[in-house]
Design a protein around this motif. Structure first.
Motif, PDB file in Angstrom:
ATOM      1  N   GLY A   1     -57.228 -19.811  -8.195  1.00  0.00           N
ATOM      2  CA  GLY A   1     -56.429 -21.013  -7.924  1.00  0.00           C
ATOM      3  C   GLY A   1     -55.032 -20.700  -7.411  1.00  0.00           C
ATOM      4  O   GLY A   1     -54.710 -19.554  -7.093  1.00  0.00           O
ATOM      5  N   GLU A   2     -54.202 -21.737  -7.347  1.00  0.00           N
ATOM      6  CA  GLU A   2     -52.827 -21.569  -6.874  1.00  0.00           C
ATOM      7  C   GLU A   2     -52.082 -20.514  -7.682  1.00  0.00           C
ATOM      8  O   GLU A   2     -51.218 -19.811  -7.157  1.00  0.00           O
ATOM      9  CB  GLU A   2     -52.099 -22.926  -6.971  1.00  0.00           C
ATOM     10  CG  GLU A   2     -50.688 -22.931  -6.460  1.00  0.00           C
ATOM     11  CD  GLU A   2     -50.574 -22.525  -4.985  1.00  0.00           C
ATOM     12  OE1 GLU A   2     -51.371 -22.985  -4.159  1.00  0.00           O
ATOM     13  OE2 GLU A   2     -49.659 -21.729  -4.664  1.00  0.00           O
ATOM     14  N   VAL A   3     -52.425 -20.377  -8.953  1.00  0.00           N
ATOM     15  CA  VAL A   3     -51.703 -19.417  -9.805  1.00  0.00           C
ATOM     16  C   VAL A   3     -52.229 -17.985  -9.654  1.00  0.00           C
ATOM     17  O   VAL A   3     -51.630 -17.063 -10.202  1.00  0.00           O
ATOM     18  CB  VAL A   3     -51.770 -19.829 -11.303  1.00  0.00           C
ATOM     19  CG1 VAL A   3     -51.024 -21.141 -11.529  1.00  0.00           C
ATOM     20  CG2 VAL A   3     -53.195 -19.931 -11.802  1.00  0.00           C
TER      21      VAL A   3
ATOM     22  N   GLU B   1     -40.999 -22.962 -12.977  1.00  0.00           N
ATOM     23  CA  GLU B   1     -40.332 -24.026 -13.747  1.00  0.00           C
ATOM     24  C   GLU B   1     -41.199 -25.252 -13.981  1.00  0.00           C
ATOM     25  O   GLU B   1     -40.835 -26.111 -14.781  1.00  0.00           O
ATOM     26  CB  GLU B   1     -39.058 -24.454 -13.019  1.00  0.00           C
ATOM     27  CG  GLU B   1     -37.972 -23.391 -13.151  1.00  0.00           C
ATOM     28  CD  GLU B   1     -36.708 -23.751 -12.377  1.00  0.00           C
ATOM     29  OE1 GLU B   1     -36.519 -24.931 -12.048  1.00  0.00           O
ATOM     30  OE2 GLU B   1     -35.942 -22.815 -12.113  1.00  0.00           O
ATOM     31  N   ALA B   2     -42.327 -25.346 -13.285  1.00  0.00           N
ATOM     32  CA  ALA B   2     -43.125 -26.578 -13.365  1.00  0.00           C
ATOM     33  C   ALA B   2     -44.016 -26.610 -14.607  1.00  0.00           C
ATOM     34  O   ALA B   2     -44.303 -25.577 -15.215  1.00  0.00           O
ATOM     35  CB  ALA B   2     -43.996 -26.684 -12.117  1.00  0.00           C
ATOM     36  N   VAL B   3     -44.443 -27.816 -14.957  1.00  0.00           N
ATOM     37  CA  VAL B   3     -45.530 -27.977 -15.930  1.00  0.00           C
ATOM     38  C   VAL B   3     -46.819 -27.823 -15.126  1.00  0.00           C
ATOM     39  O   VAL B   3     -47.096 -28.621 -14.234  1.00  0.00           O
ATOM     40  CB  VAL B   3     -45.458 -29.366 -16.602  1.00  0.00           C
ATOM     41  CG1 VAL B   3     -46.738 -29.671 -17.361  1.00  0.00           C
ATOM     42  CG2 VAL B   3     -44.256 -29.444 -17.532  1.00  0.00           C
ATOM     43  N   ILE B   4     -47.586 -26.766 -15.439  1.00  0.00           N
ATOM     44  CA  ILE B   4     -48.794 -26.480 -14.649  1.00  0.00           C
ATOM     45  C   ILE B   4     -50.043 -26.886 -15.434  1.00  0.00           C
ATOM     46  O   ILE B   4     -50.237 -26.455 -16.575  1.00  0.00           O
ATOM     47  CB  ILE B   4     -48.900 -24.977 -14.308  1.00  0.00           C
ATOM     48  CG1 ILE B   4     -47.624 -24.486 -13.605  1.00  0.00           C
ATOM     49  CG2 ILE B   4     -50.134 -24.695 -13.451  1.00  0.00           C
ATOM     50  CD1 ILE B   4     -47.562 -22.970 -13.441  1.00  0.00           C
TER      51      ILE B   4
ATOM     52  N   ASP C   1     -41.275 -36.859 -18.817  1.00  0.00           N
ATOM     53  CA  ASP C   1     -39.935 -37.288 -18.390  1.00  0.00           C
ATOM     54  C   ASP C   1     -39.966 -37.507 -16.883  1.00  0.00           C
ATOM     55  O   ASP C   1     -40.973 -37.250 -16.229  1.00  0.00           O
ATOM     56  CB  ASP C   1     -38.870 -36.244 -18.768  1.00  0.00           C
ATOM     57  CG  ASP C   1     -39.065 -34.931 -18.042  1.00  0.00           C
ATOM     58  OD1 ASP C   1     -39.003 -34.926 -16.792  1.00  0.00           O
ATOM     59  OD2 ASP C   1     -39.299 -33.900 -18.704  1.00  0.00           O
ATOM     60  N   SER C   2     -38.849 -37.998 -16.348  1.00  0.00           N
ATOM     61  CA  SER C   2     -38.871 -38.378 -14.931  1.00  0.00           C
ATOM     62  C   SER C   2     -38.361 -37.271 -14.000  1.00  0.00           C
ATOM     63  O   SER C   2     -38.345 -37.456 -12.791  1.00  0.00           O
ATOM     64  CB  SER C   2     -38.032 -39.644 -14.728  1.00  0.00           C
ATOM     65  OG  SER C   2     -36.700 -39.378 -15.133  1.00  0.00           O
ATOM     66  N   ARG C   3     -37.956 -36.124 -14.552  1.00  0.00           N
ATOM     67  CA  ARG C   3     -37.338 -35.112 -13.680  1.00  0.00           C
ATOM     68  C   ARG C   3     -38.164 -33.829 -13.509  1.00  0.00           C
ATOM     69  O   ARG C   3     -38.007 -33.101 -12.533  1.00  0.00           O
ATOM     70  CB  ARG C   3     -35.932 -34.745 -14.206  1.00  0.00           C
ATOM     71  CG  ARG C   3     -34.964 -35.929 -14.130  1.00  0.00           C
ATOM     72  CD  ARG C   3     -33.523 -35.489 -14.198  1.00  0.00           C
ATOM     73  NE  ARG C   3     -33.071 -34.705 -13.053  1.00  0.00           N
ATOM     74  CZ  ARG C   3     -32.725 -35.214 -11.878  1.00  0.00           C
ATOM     75  NH1 ARG C   3     -32.806 -36.499 -11.664  1.00  0.00           N
ATOM     76  NH2 ARG C   3     -32.314 -34.418 -10.903  1.00  0.00           N
ATOM     77  N   THR C   4     -39.064 -33.559 -14.460  1.00  0.00           N
ATOM     78  CA  THR C   4     -39.827 -32.300 -14.386  1.00  0.00           C
ATOM     79  C   THR C   4     -40.838 -32.347 -13.236  1.00  0.00           C
ATOM     80  O   THR C   4     -41.488 -33.372 -13.006  1.00  0.00           O
ATOM     81  CB  THR C   4     -40.579 -32.077 -15.722  1.00  0.00           C
ATOM     82  OG1 THR C   4     -39.626 -32.123 -16.768  1.00  0.00           O
ATOM     83  CG2 THR C   4     -41.300 -30.743 -15.739  1.00  0.00           C
ATOM     84  N   VAL C   5     -40.953 -31.224 -12.553  1.00  0.00           N
ATOM     85  CA  VAL C   5     -41.979 -31.114 -11.513  1.00  0.00           C
ATOM     86  C   VAL C   5     -43.286 -30.698 -12.185  1.00  0.00           C
ATOM     87  O   VAL C   5     -43.312 -29.804 -13.037  1.00  0.00           O
ATOM     88  CB  VAL C   5     -41.565 -30.064 -10.443  1.00  0.00           C
ATOM     89  CG1 VAL C   5     -42.732 -29.738  -9.505  1.00  0.00           C
ATOM     90  CG2 VAL C   5     -40.367 -30.579  -9.642  1.00  0.00           C
ATOM     91  N   THR C   6     -44.363 -31.391 -11.837  1.00  0.00           N
ATOM     92  CA  THR C   6     -45.681 -31.055 -12.389  1.00  0.00           C
ATOM     93  C   THR C   6     -46.581 -30.565 -11.251  1.00  0.00           C
ATOM     94  O   THR C   6     -46.453 -31.019 -10.112  1.00  0.00           O
ATOM     95  CB  THR C   6     -46.333 -32.284 -13.066  1.00  0.00           C
ATOM     96  OG1 THR C   6     -46.273 -33.392 -12.162  1.00  0.00           O
ATOM     97  CG2 THR C   6     -45.627 -32.660 -14.354  1.00  0.00           C
ATOM     98  N   VAL C   7     -47.473 -29.633 -11.602  1.00  0.00           N
ATOM     99  CA  VAL C   7     -48.405 -29.099 -10.597  1.00  0.00           C
ATOM    100  C   VAL C   7     -49.820 -29.160 -11.158  1.00  0.00           C
ATOM    101  O   VAL C   7     -50.061 -28.684 -12.274  1.00  0.00           O
ATOM    102  CB  VAL C   7     -48.070 -27.623 -10.261  1.00  0.00           C
ATOM    103  CG1 VAL C   7     -49.133 -27.025  -9.327  1.00  0.00           C
ATOM    104  CG2 VAL C   7     -46.691 -27.499  -9.610  1.00  0.00           C
TER     105      VAL C   7
ATOM    106  N   GLY D   1     -48.809 -17.929 -20.135  1.00  0.00           N
ATOM    107  CA  GLY D   1     -47.932 -18.795 -20.941  1.00  0.00           C
ATOM    108  C   GLY D   1     -47.289 -19.903 -20.122  1.00  0.00           C
ATOM    109  O   GLY D   1     -46.852 -20.918 -20.682  1.00  0.00           O
ATOM    110  N   ASN D   2     -47.239 -19.745 -18.792  1.00  0.00           N
ATOM    111  CA  ASN D   2     -46.668 -20.801 -17.936  1.00  0.00           C
ATOM    112  C   ASN D   2     -47.639 -21.968 -17.749  1.00  0.00           C
ATOM    113  O   ASN D   2     -47.256 -23.013 -17.226  1.00  0.00           O
ATOM    114  CB  ASN D   2     -46.325 -20.253 -16.541  1.00  0.00           C
ATOM    115  CG  ASN D   2     -45.115 -19.357 -16.562  1.00  0.00           C
ATOM    116  OD1 ASN D   2     -45.204 -18.190 -16.931  1.00  0.00           O
ATOM    117  ND2 ASN D   2     -43.964 -19.882 -16.192  1.00  0.00           N
TER     118      ASN D   2
END
Ligand SMILES: NC(=O)c1ccc[n+]([C@@H]2O[C@H](COP(=O)([O-])OP(=O)(O)OC[C@H]3O[C@@H](n4cnc5c(N)ncnc54)[C@H](O)[C@@H]3O)[C@@H](O)[C@H]2O)c1
Length: 320
Positions: A246-248, A231-234, A279-285, A260-261
């Motif tokens: 990497g982590e992915v 669900e995160a913006v990676i 935005d203030s709610r999205t989790v970013t990685v 695509g993620n």
């Protein structure tokens, strides 16, 4: 001509986190604009650890780092990571300097994460969570403190003694040892462990958290529960390297996420090709694997400063 020899103490004295951050951000800009050359990192995997050969060229400079990762080393009184860098003249190939790059690695890794946080974390982020309080963790704090007015730094390490040592190293900062869950609930979370199984759970994260996933930098390593990545913006430092190491790397191989993620690279964000946090709610990685342009950019100013200051030892390595 002779080759400058710069030991760990020399390099440490010449390092400065503000300058490292500027040099590293500029290196990512060059890389995104096609002005840098960087072949894939070569890995040599042995029984107790691995080695990486990391060459890169940026405008006016070229070099290669030779670095190991041996997670069992602290028990032997040695750092997990040790590195040497050969810095050469791009016009002639002459080796201008051989320098310790152990500190350079730590500084540029902290700097890169803090640059990612500058673009991807909420601007009102005030708490920093550090999971894994070893060598790299120190520069995560040092660099983030230059970008954010941190109110609280929450630290968790499997080793309580390591957590204590970390806290003692930063007497002027509001650092406290916490549970894994509390560290994970911080506004910005840096995972800095050699883990090979995910430990960071999605349910612990604060809304709009930004995660710097630092530890996974070789095939098979991972720190984050894959549900976070779904669900995160990676954002990655380099797509090829992150996919392989990497982590992915594990979730991609297992088909849990796809390319695509991945939203983009740090260079895309720095150059404004893609937007940072929206935005203030999205989790970013930020998936950091560590790239050679970071090391060479820092080596350049270390070499220039040392040359200007003079007084460092040198050796006629190459016979004329
Ligand atoms: N992305 C990059 O650019 C980059 C650069 C350098 C190092 N690294 C990676 O970062 C990791 C850490 O490197 P280091 O030099 O700080 O190593 P280190 O050995 O100095 O510290 C690692 C710490 O993690 C702790 N730890 C291990 N598993 C843990 C877990 N599950 N939860 C909490 N703590 C845990 C250990 O007790 C140790 O204190 C390594 O995997 C290394 O390969 C990445």
């Amino acid at each position: 001509m002779s080759t400058l020899l710069l030991g760990g103490k020399d390099v440490r004295k010449l390092l400065n986190m503000t300058e490292v951050m500027e040099a590293v951000e500029q290196a990512f800009r060059y890389w995104a604009l096609g002005k840098a050359t960087m072949p894939a990192k070569a890995y040599l995997v042995l029984e107790h650890g691995d080695f990486r050969a990391m060459p890169a060229a940026l405008p006016g400079c070229v070099g290669m780092k030779w670095v190991n990762v041996h997670p069992g080393n602290p028990a032997l009184g040695l750092p997990t990571i040790m590195a040497l860098l050969i810095y050469s003249d791009p016009a002639t190939g002459y080796p201008l300097a051989v320098m310790d790059a152990t500190e350079i690695t730590a500084y540029r890794t902290g700097a890169t994460a803090a640059i990612a946080s500058k673009y991807l974390a909420r601007q009102d982020a005030r708490t920093l969570g550090i999971i894994g309080a070893g060598r790299q963790a120190h520069t995560q704090l040092a660099a983030h403190a230059l970008v954010f007015p941190l109110r609280q730094i929450n630290v968790f390490d499997l080793s309580p003694a390591t957590t204590e040592k970390f806290i003692r190293s930063f007497p002027d900062y509001p650092v406290r040892g916490t549970s894994l869950e509390e560290a994970a609930a911080s506004d910005i979370v840096c995972t800095v462990t050699p883990a090979r199984a995910p430990f960071l759970k999605k349910k612990w994260l604060a809304p709009g958290a930004h995660i710097n996933a630092i530890g996974a930098d070789a095939e098979g390593k991972e720190e984050l529960e894959p549900d976070i990545l779904k669900e995160a913006v990676i954002v990655v430092d380099d797509l090829g390297q992150a996919s392989a190491a990497g982590e992915v790397n594990v979730p991609l191989r297992k088909g849990i996420i796809s390319l695509g993620n991945i939203y983009g690279t740090l260079g895309d964000i720095i150059t404004g090709r893609k937007k940072g946090r929206q935005d203030s709610r999205t989790v970013t990685v930020f998936d950091s694997t560590g790239v050679a342009i970071e090391d060479v950019a820092v080596a350049r100013f270390i070499y220039e400063k040392a040359k200007q200051a003079g007084g460092y030892p040198s050796l006629d390595i190459v016979e004329g």
